[in-house]
Write a protein that holds these residues in place. Structure first.
Motif, PDB file in Angstrom:
ATOM      1  N   ARG A   1       0.836  -1.207   0.000  1.00 47.40           N
ATOM      2  CA  ARG A   1       0.000   0.000   0.000  1.00 47.40           C
ATOM      3  C   ARG A   1       0.874   1.263   0.000  1.00 47.40           C
ATOM      4  O   ARG A   1       0.615   2.218  -0.741  1.00 47.40           O
ATOM      5  CB  ARG A   1      -0.925  -0.017   1.226  1.00 47.40           C
ATOM      6  N   ASN A   2       1.923   1.240   0.810  1.00 45.94           N
ATOM      7  CA  ASN A   2       2.816   2.399   0.898  1.00 45.94           C
ATOM      8  C   ASN A   2       3.600   2.597  -0.398  1.00 45.94           C
ATOM      9  O   ASN A   2       3.774   3.728  -0.857  1.00 45.94           O
ATOM     10  CB  ASN A   2       3.781   2.220   2.074  1.00 45.94           C
TER      11      ASN A   2
ATOM     12  N   SER B   1       1.258   4.164  -2.940  1.00 46.15           N
ATOM     13  CA  SER B   1       0.861   5.543  -2.621  1.00 46.15           C
ATOM     14  C   SER B   1       2.014   6.532  -2.815  1.00 46.15           C
ATOM     15  O   SER B   1       1.783   7.711  -3.046  1.00 46.15           O
ATOM     16  CB  SER B   1       0.351   5.619  -1.174  1.00 46.15           C
TER      17      SER B   1
END
Length: 598
Positions: free
Chosen positions: A533-534, A537
Motif C-alpha cells: 500500500r505504501n 501511494s
C-alpha cells in the motif's frame, strides 16, 4: 572443534554494529550462540582495550598507521574474545561441579526435552555425592555457545591510499573476512545482504574453509537468505569453489530488525515449507558440486556428505511459536534477536535506549528511509539520533561529518565514494535542488529536500550504544544512538534477566503480559500488505506494464500465502487456543490486499 550437541534450540543473531559486539563474552559459557558484527574496526579496537583492562590482558593499540590494521584489529579482538570466553567457561564448569545452586540455575536455563537437562537433574535428584562423576559428565556434555561473526556483503567499500586505490583484498568486507579467517576461532561467518561474487571468491584463499582429511571444517559459512531460490544460487556458487554452506539462516523479509529486504510477496510460512520440501535437493546439488571442485583442487574429499543446518528468525515471540517452527519445519535453531535488546546480561545497549525500547508501543515501530544503503530500515521513534539530526537540519548544517565512511559507497561525485548521510553529499545535493526551486512546486521541493536530509549516520549511531553503556569517550560530532529493532519488540515491555527470557523461550515462564499480540505469521502478513500500500501511494514514476505485473505478482503471492496458512492451521496441533481469531485476521488481510488498486 567440538562434537557435543548444542545446549540450546535458539541463537542470538547479529544486531546492529554494537548490540551484540560482546554477546559471546556475556552468554557463550551457558551454551548460547551469538553473532558479532565485524564491520566497525574502530569500535572493535575500543572494545578490545576495554576488555583487556577488565580481564588484565596485555594490550597494545593497533593504530591506523599499521599495515592492514583493519584485519589485524578484527583478528586480535576475536582472539581476545575467544580467550575470555574459554576462561569464563572453565570457571563456569568448576562452579557447576562445586555449587548445587549454580547447577540448579543452569538446569533452569535448559530446554525441557534436553538430554543434558535430564542428566544434570539426576545428579541433584539422586543426591550423587561423587564429585568425579559430575565433573566428568560436565566435561563430556556441556559445550560453549558459538562465537560467530557477521559480514554484510555489500558493505565492501574500496579503499585508497594517497589517492591510489588499494588492491581488492583491502576492501572493507574482504579485510573483515581476512580478520576472521586469521583468528583462532573455530566458528562461522554469517553472510548477509545478498551475494557478493568477489567476496565469495576470496574465501578460496583460506584453508580453514575447506574440509580436512576427517571431513571437518575449522571455519564454516552461514548464509542469511530470504527464499529457497537465493539459497540454491548462492550455495551452488560457493560449492563450485569447494566451499560448503553449513547453515541456511532463513529470515523474514520484513518482520525482523535492521535492514528490511521485502520479498516479492512470499511469506515466511510458504518459504519455510519450500525449504522443508527441497532440502534434500539443495543438499545433493551442493554436495555434488563440492566433490567436483575439491577433486579438481586435489583437496581431501569428505567420506560422507557434510551436514547442513536450517534455522529461521524474524518475529518469533512465544514459546509456542518457537516450538512450532522447530517441529513443523524441522529446523535446528530459532533466532531470537530483538527481545534480547531488553536483556542487559546478553546485549550492549545504553540505559536510555533500553528504557525507550521497553516503553515503546506498536505505533512507535516503523520502516524508515534513513539508511544510506537505500534499503528500508527498521526504526523506532524517539531515539537520540533523531534529535541531533533534526537539530543540524534546523541549523542549516544537515548531514554527518562522516568519520568512519563504511557506507561511503555512492560514486556520483568521486571515485573514492561518498556516503549519502554525509554533510558533504547533502550539501552538494541541496545545492542542486536549490537550482531547481523555481521549476518545481513548493511541495515537491520539500519532499525532495526531506529525502536528502533524512539519511542518518548509521556507522556512528549504531555503535554509540556500546560506548555509552561502557562509559567510553565518544569523540567528534554528536550523533546520538540509532537502534534497529524488529516490530516484535512492541510486545515486550521491561528489562528482563537472562534466566527469565530463556525460560520464556522454552515455555517455563511468560514475560509477555500483553494479550493482543498477533501471531508471528499474521504480523508479517500485515507488514507485507502495508508495504505494498505504501509503495503504491508513494510511487511517482509512470506506471508501466512491468510495474503492474510486479504488483500483481506480489498480490498473488500474498494470496497464496494466506491460503497456505488457512490449510496449515487445519492440520497443525499448534495455535488451537486462538485459531479462530487467526483465520479471521487472515481473511481480513486478504480483503485488504485485494482492495488495493493500482
Amino acid at each position: 572443534m567440538s562434537n557435543k550437541k548444542n545446549s540450546h534450540s535458539f541463537h542470538i543473531p547479529v544486531m546492529g554494529l554494537a548490540f551484540t559486539i560482546d554477546s559471546p563474552i556475556r552468554v557463550a559459557q551457558y551454551g548460547i550462540s551469538s553473532t558479532v558484527s565485524i564491520t566497525d574496526d574502530d569500535l572493535i579496537e575500543k572494545m578490545r582495550a576495554f576488555y583487556s583492562e577488565k580481564f588484565s590482558i596485555p594490550y597494545q593499540e593497533i593504530t591506523q598507521k599499521i599495515q592492514d590494521y583493519r584485519a589485524k584489529r578484527i583478528t586480535t579482538y576475536l582472539n581476545t574474545m575467544d580467550s575470555i570466553v574459554n576462561q569464563k567457561f572453565e570457571k563456569f564448569k568448576k562452579d557447576l561441579a562445586e555449587s548445587k545452586t549454580a547447577l540448579e540455575n543452569y538446569i533452569a536455563l535448559l530446554p525441557n526435552k534436553s538430554d543434558l537437562k535430564k542428566g544434570l537433574q539426576e545428579f541433584i535428584d539422586e543426591g550423587i555425592s561423587m564429585k568425579d562423576n559430575l565433573v566428568q559428565f560436565i566435561e563430556n556434555n556441556i559445550s560453549l555457545g558459538e562465537i560467530d561473526v557477521n559480514i554484510m556483503t555489500k558493505v565492501d567499500k574500496d579503499n585508497f591510499e594517497n589517492g591510489e586505490q588499494l588492491p581488492i583484498e583491502f576492501n572493507d568486507a574482504h579485510a573483515a573476512l581476512r580478520g576472521f579467517a586469521n583468528s583462532n576461532l573455530s566458528s562461522s561467518v554469517v553472510l548477509s545482504a545478498g551475494m557478493n561474487p568477489r567476496l565469495y571468491s576470496y574465501f578460496e584463499s583460506f584453508p580453514d574453509f575447506y574440509p580436512d582429511t576427517n571431513g571437518l571444517l575449522r571455519k564454516k559459512i552461514i548464509l542469511k537468505v530470504s527464499d529457497y531460490r537465493s539459497a540454491l544460487i548462492q550455495g551452488n556458487f560457493l560449492a563450485k569453489k569447494g566451499l560448503w554452506v553449513s547453515e541456511y539462516r532463513i529470515e523474514s523479509g520484513l518482520n525482523c530488525g535492521g535492514h528490511a529486504f521485502a520479498t516479492e510477496g512470499f511469506l515466511m510460512g510458504p518459504i519455510l515449507q519450500d525449504f522443508k520440501e527441497k532440502r534434500s535437493e539443495l543438499h545433493q546439488s551442493t554436495h555434488d558440486l563440492l566433490i567436483k571442485a575439491l577433486t579438481l583442487k586435489q583437496l581431501p574429499l569428505p567420506t560422507a556428505a557434510l551436514p547442513i543446518k536450517f534455522t529461521a528468525q524474524g518475529g518469533v515471540g512465544t514459546a509456542e511459536e518457537h516450538a512450532f517452527l522447530l517441529e513443523e519445519y524441522q529446523l535446528d535453531s530459532i533466532g531470537w534477536g530483538s527481545p534480547f535488546l531488553l536483556v542487559p546480561e546478553a546485549t550492549s545497549v545504553d540505559a536510555e535506549t533500553r528504557k525507550l525500547l521497553a516503553e515503546a508501543k506498536e505505533k512507535d515501530f516503523y520502516l524508515s528511509n534513513i539508511s544510506p544503503l537505500g534499503v528500508p530500515f527498521n526504526s523506532i521513534k524517539g531515539v537520540s539520533n533523531d534529535f541531533w539530526k533534526q537539530k543540524r537540519i534546523n541549523d542549516h548544517k544537515a548531514g554527518s561529518s562522516c568519520p568512519k565512511k563504511f557506507l561511503a559507497l555512492n560514486k556520483s561525485y568521486n571515485k573514492e565514494g561518498i556516503c549519502t548521510a554525509s554533510k558533504k553529499y547533502q550539501d552538494l545535493e541541496l545545492d542542486k535542488l536549490d537550482q531547481q526551486k523555481s521549476e518545481i512546486s513548493l511541495k515537491e521541493f520539500e519532499i525532495k529536500q526531506q529525502k536528502i536530509t533524512e539519511k542518518a549516520c548509521l556507522c556512528v549511531g549504531l555503535a554509540n550504544s556500546s560506548y555509552l553503556e561502557n562509559n567510553l569517550p565518544i569523540k567528534g560530532q554528536q550523533q546520538g544512538v540509532v537502534i534497529c529493532p524488529g516490530p516484535n519488540l512492541a510486545y515486550f515491555d521491561s528489562e528482563y534477566s537472562l534466566k527469565d527470557m530463556v525460560q520464556h523461550i522454552y515455555g517455563n515462564a511468560n514475560v509477555m503480559l500483553q494479550e493482543n499480540r498477533p501471531n508471528l505469521f499474521v504480523k508479517e502478513l500485515k507488514m507485507y500488505v502495508d508495504y505494498l500500500r505504501n509503495e503504491i501511494s508513494t510511487f511517482t514514476d509512470e506506471v508501466t506494464a512491468n510495474q503492474l505485473k510486479k504488483w500483481n505478482t506480489y498480490r498473488n503471492n500474498i494470496n497464496l500465502g494466506i491460503d497456505y496458512y488457512h490449510n496449515l492451521l487445519k492440520t497443525s496441533a499448534f495455535f488451537k487456543t486462538n485459531d479462530d481469531s487467526i483465520h479471521q485476521q487472515l481473511d481480513f488481510y486478504k480483503a485488504e490486499i485485494n482492495a488495493i488498486s493500482f
